[in-house]
Write a protein that holds these residues in place. Sequence first.
Motif, PDB file in Angstrom:
ATOM      1  N   MET A   1      28.419 -77.038  86.756  1.00  0.00           N
ATOM      2  CA  MET A   1      28.013 -75.845  86.013  1.00  0.00           C
ATOM      3  C   MET A   1      26.491 -75.741  86.012  1.00  0.00           C
ATOM      4  N   ILE A   2      26.013 -74.521  86.209  1.00  0.00           N
ATOM      5  CA  ILE A   2      24.572 -74.256  86.182  1.00  0.00           C
ATOM      6  C   ILE A   2      24.293 -73.242  85.084  1.00  0.00           C
ATOM      7  N   THR A   3      23.324 -73.550  84.240  1.00  0.00           N
ATOM      8  CA  THR A   3      22.890 -72.611  83.209  1.00  0.00           C
ATOM      9  C   THR A   3      21.391 -72.368  83.377  1.00  0.00           C
ATOM     10  N   ILE A   4      20.922 -71.261  82.850  1.00  0.00           N
ATOM     11  CA  ILE A   4      19.516 -70.887  82.966  1.00  0.00           C
ATOM     12  C   ILE A   4      19.014 -70.442  81.600  1.00  0.00           C
ATOM     13  N   GLY A   5      17.786 -70.847  81.263  1.00  0.00           N
ATOM     14  CA  GLY A   5      17.157 -70.415  80.027  1.00  0.00           C
ATOM     15  C   GLY A   5      15.654 -70.367  80.184  1.00  0.00           C
ATOM     16  N   LEU A   6      14.991 -69.922  79.133  1.00  0.00           N
ATOM     17  CA  LEU A   6      13.532 -69.791  79.139  1.00  0.00           C
ATOM     18  C   LEU A   6      12.942 -70.608  78.008  1.00  0.00           C
ATOM     19  N   THR A   7      11.629 -70.784  78.042  1.00  0.00           N
ATOM     20  CA  THR A   7      10.933 -71.440  76.948  1.00  0.00           C
ATOM     21  C   THR A   7      10.610 -70.407  75.878  1.00  0.00           C
ATOM     22  N   GLY A   8      11.195 -70.573  74.718  1.00  0.00           N
ATOM     23  CA  GLY A   8      10.966 -69.636  73.621  1.00  0.00           C
ATOM     24  C   GLY A   8      11.613 -68.287  73.873  1.00  0.00           C
ATOM     25  N   TRP A   9      11.596 -67.427  72.852  1.00  0.00           N
ATOM     26  CA  TRP A   9      12.188 -66.097  72.978  1.00  0.00           C
ATOM     27  C   TRP A   9      11.198 -64.992  72.593  1.00  0.00           C
ATOM     28  N   SER A  10       9.964 -65.369  72.303  1.00  0.00           N
ATOM     29  CA  SER A  10       9.001 -64.375  71.814  1.00  0.00           C
ATOM     30  C   SER A  10       8.104 -63.788  72.890  1.00  0.00           C
ATOM     31  N   ASP A  11       8.069 -64.408  74.071  1.00  0.00           N
ATOM     32  CA  ASP A  11       7.110 -63.992  75.099  1.00  0.00           C
ATOM     33  C   ASP A  11       7.754 -63.231  76.251  1.00  0.00           C
ATOM     34  N   ALA A  27      19.409 -63.793  73.361  1.00  0.00           N
ATOM     35  CA  ALA A  27      20.733 -64.430  73.443  1.00  0.00           C
ATOM     36  C   ALA A  27      21.780 -63.544  74.083  1.00  0.00           C
ATOM     37  N   SER A  28      21.439 -62.301  74.356  1.00  0.00           N
ATOM     38  CA  SER A  28      22.366 -61.433  75.086  1.00  0.00           C
ATOM     39  C   SER A  28      22.211 -61.595  76.591  1.00  0.00           C
ATOM     40  N   HIS A  29      21.224 -62.397  77.024  1.00  0.00           N
ATOM     41  CA  HIS A  29      20.962 -62.593  78.446  1.00  0.00           C
ATOM     42  C   HIS A  29      21.151 -64.038  78.918  1.00  0.00           C
ATOM     43  N   PHE A  30      20.817 -65.000  78.067  1.00  0.00           N
ATOM     44  CA  PHE A  30      20.829 -66.396  78.490  1.00  0.00           C
ATOM     45  C   PHE A  30      21.586 -67.259  77.475  1.00  0.00           C
ATOM     46  N   PRO A  31      22.222 -68.350  77.949  1.00  0.00           N
ATOM     47  CA  PRO A  31      23.077 -69.157  77.068  1.00  0.00           C
ATOM     48  C   PRO A  31      22.348 -70.243  76.289  1.00  0.00           C
ATOM     49  N   PHE A  32      21.064 -70.476  76.574  1.00  0.00           N
ATOM     50  CA  PHE A  32      20.299 -71.457  75.808  1.00  0.00           C
ATOM     51  C   PHE A  32      18.821 -71.099  75.856  1.00  0.00           C
ATOM     52  N   VAL A  33      18.053 -71.747  74.995  1.00  0.00           N
ATOM     53  CA  VAL A  33      16.609 -71.550  74.980  1.00  0.00           C
ATOM     54  C   VAL A  33      15.932 -72.889  74.688  1.00  0.00           C
ATOM     55  N   GLU A  34      14.782 -73.094  75.283  1.00  0.00           N
ATOM     56  CA  GLU A  34      13.961 -74.250  74.925  1.00  0.00           C
ATOM     57  C   GLU A  34      13.169 -73.897  73.673  1.00  0.00           C
ATOM     58  N   LEU A  35      13.336 -74.693  72.628  1.00  0.00           N
ATOM     59  CA  LEU A  35      12.692 -74.436  71.346  1.00  0.00           C
ATOM     60  C   LEU A  35      11.366 -75.197  71.299  1.00  0.00           C
ATOM     61  N   ASP A  36      10.266 -74.493  71.534  1.00  0.00           N
ATOM     62  CA  ASP A  36       8.968 -75.172  71.615  1.00  0.00           C
ATOM     63  C   ASP A  36       8.242 -75.250  70.282  1.00  0.00           C
ATOM     64  N   THR A  37       8.672 -74.468  69.288  1.00  0.00           N
ATOM     65  CA  THR A  37       7.982 -74.494  68.003  1.00  0.00           C
ATOM     66  C   THR A  37       8.102 -75.845  67.312  1.00  0.00           C
ATOM     67  N   ALA A 252       8.738 -65.091  83.467  1.00  0.00           N
ATOM     68  CA  ALA A 252       9.863 -66.020  83.358  1.00  0.00           C
ATOM     69  C   ALA A 252      11.207 -65.298  83.377  1.00  0.00           C
ATOM     70  N   ALA A 253      11.325 -64.222  82.613  1.00  0.00           N
ATOM     71  CA  ALA A 253      12.618 -63.539  82.503  1.00  0.00           C
ATOM     72  C   ALA A 253      13.056 -62.954  83.834  1.00  0.00           C
ATOM     73  N   SER A 254      12.157 -62.265  84.532  1.00  0.00           N
ATOM     74  CA  SER A 254      12.535 -61.651  85.807  1.00  0.00           C
ATOM     75  C   SER A 254      12.821 -62.713  86.862  1.00  0.00           C
ATOM     76  N   ASN A 255      12.042 -63.807  86.865  1.00  0.00           N
ATOM     77  CA  ASN A 255      12.307 -64.911  87.791  1.00  0.00           C
ATOM     78  C   ASN A 255      13.675 -65.527  87.518  1.00  0.00           C
ATOM     79  N   ALA A 256      13.989 -65.725  86.241  1.00  0.00           N
ATOM     80  CA  ALA A 256      15.271 -66.327  85.867  1.00  0.00           C
ATOM     81  C   ALA A 256      16.429 -65.421  86.266  1.00  0.00           C
ATOM     82  N   LYS A 257      16.271 -64.127  86.051  1.00  0.00           N
ATOM     83  CA  LYS A 257      17.332 -63.190  86.415  1.00  0.00           C
ATOM     84  C   LYS A 257      17.559 -63.162  87.926  1.00  0.00           C
TER      85      LYS A 257
END
Length: 279
Positions: A1-11, A27-37, A252-257
């Motif tokens: 299984m391969i999943t994709i996410g980004l660092t944070g959700w604010s940028d 969360a409507s686009h990716f199944p996880f996020v890296e929580l950097d805060t 990040a978002a466009s690259n991930a998509k």
Amino acid sequence: MITIGLTGWSDHDLLVIDKSRKLEDYASHFPFVELDTSFYAIPSEKNMLSWMNKTPENFQFIPKAFQAMTQHKEWIDFFPSQEIMFQHFIAAFNPMIESGKVKSFLFQFPPFFHFTDENLVYLKNIRSWMGDLPVAIEFRHSSWFTEKNQPLTLTFLENHQFIHVTIDQPQTPGNSIPMITATTSKKLSLFRLHGRNYEGWLNSSGPNWREKRTFYDYSEAELISFVPIIRSLENTSTEVAVIFNNNSGGHAASNAKYLQKLLNLTFNQLGPQQLNLFD
């Protein structure tokens, strides 16, 4: 299984429909996020519960370890002992842990954390303090992956149930490591993509050095080159989580998509998506 996410959700403006609902939109686009805060401060219970309530049941987080836990800061400035610091951190994340929303904790070590006996002992202590929780390790000094030390490093990580983080980054002197495509956990591998902004990585000074470092837009050819690497990791891990950390330019978002399209991935049980931004 391969999943994709980004660092944070604010940028990630490309994903945002409602600025007051950035996490829900993410969360409507990716199944996880890296929580950097959590690197800068251990989150409050209020924030923890809010993040959990704003995301679907199966959505997960990869929280970064608090900065004193990875020796970016002195633990004595925050807690009476290292063990108490770890206890406080785990207790803060307990609601998220119990709900199964932590994919792994991420320990990103600084460039001055070298391959030494002392640091190997510290890693052993981390495993003891973190118990059986999933912990991913990312190094930033090349001493961990010299010809002599690389097999020792990977064996150590595997023996202590640590998840090795494969990374893509510029090969600058003093603060980078080569891309080591290796699995140390049968359950999970992490592939973190930091971009290839050589000058940004070389010059880690000034008030905006982090933004300069992560300013990078992966080309189509570069994204295509990641596909066999990810497939290779998938052969030895149940899940490969790919994390885009090239945030500051909004790439990040466009690259991930695009990578998601290349891999022909569909993520199920996401939050409701109000419109398709990437047709």
